[in-house]
Design a protein around this motif. Sequence first.
Motif, short mmCIF file in Angstrom:
data_model
loop_
_atom_site.label_atom_id
_atom_site.label_comp_id
_atom_site.label_asym_id
_atom_site.label_seq_id
_atom_site.Cartn_x
_atom_site.Cartn_y
_atom_site.Cartn_z
N ASP A 100 0.82 -1.22 0.00
CA ASP A 100 0.00 0.00 0.00
C ASP A 100 0.85 1.27 0.00
O ASP A 100 0.54 2.24 -0.70
CB ASP A 100 -0.95 0.00 1.20
N GLU A 101 1.93 1.27 0.78
CA GLU A 101 2.83 2.43 0.80
C GLU A 101 3.49 2.64 -0.56
O GLU A 101 3.61 3.77 -1.03
CB GLU A 101 3.91 2.25 1.86
N ALA A 102 3.91 1.54 -1.18
CA ALA A 102 4.56 1.63 -2.49
C ALA A 102 3.60 2.17 -3.54
O ALA A 102 3.94 3.07 -4.31
CB ALA A 102 5.10 0.27 -2.91
N LEU A 103 2.37 1.64 -3.57
CA LEU A 103 1.39 2.10 -4.55
C LEU A 103 1.05 3.57 -4.35
O LEU A 103 0.95 4.33 -5.31
CB LEU A 103 0.13 1.25 -4.49
N ALA A 104 0.92 4.00 -3.10
CA ALA A 104 0.65 5.41 -2.81
C ALA A 104 1.83 6.29 -3.24
O ALA A 104 1.63 7.39 -3.79
CB ALA A 104 0.36 5.60 -1.33
N SER A 105 3.03 5.80 -3.02
CA SER A 105 4.23 6.55 -3.42
C SER A 105 4.29 6.69 -4.94
O SER A 105 4.57 7.77 -5.46
CB SER A 105 5.47 5.83 -2.90
N PHE A 106 4.03 5.60 -5.66
CA PHE A 106 4.05 5.66 -7.13
C PHE A 106 2.96 6.58 -7.65
O PHE A 106 3.16 7.34 -8.59
CB PHE A 106 3.88 4.27 -7.74
N ARG A 107 1.78 6.53 -7.03
CA ARG A 107 0.66 7.38 -7.44
C ARG A 107 1.02 8.86 -7.25
O ARG A 107 0.76 9.69 -8.13
CB ARG A 107 -0.60 7.03 -6.64
N GLY A 108 1.65 9.17 -6.12
CA GLY A 108 2.06 10.55 -5.88
C GLY A 108 3.11 11.02 -6.86
O GLY A 108 3.06 12.16 -7.36
#
Length: 124
Positions: A100-108
Amino acid sequence: MIVTWPLRLIGLVLWFMWQIAVSSFVVMRDVLTHDDDSDPIIVEYRTAPLTSWELAMLALMVNITPGTLVLATRRVPGQEADAKLERWALFVHVMYENRDEALASFRGTEKRIVHAMRATGGGR
């Protein structure tokens, strides 16, 4: 909006330099201590519609960031309103974040790239 385009690009570069510094510190701390804080996983990240330049920038920024590596990309089939924009799936090896942290980071990161690279700002 076109007038702010150079400033948005400079902002993206400065933000990314900070991200490199922070992630380098995390990797350096893990290497220099006896603790093993890494928890390697592979995640699939599906992008919003991007141009080929925006996709290249996203993959480059992920690859340069310590602790992440793009392993593969794949087009996601579907009809886009603009023929220049396509959806992609990136398969990324991540060492220091959960899914979840990785996906949020990529999205940002993706949102910042679109905002900086499109002359109209592309919304944020």
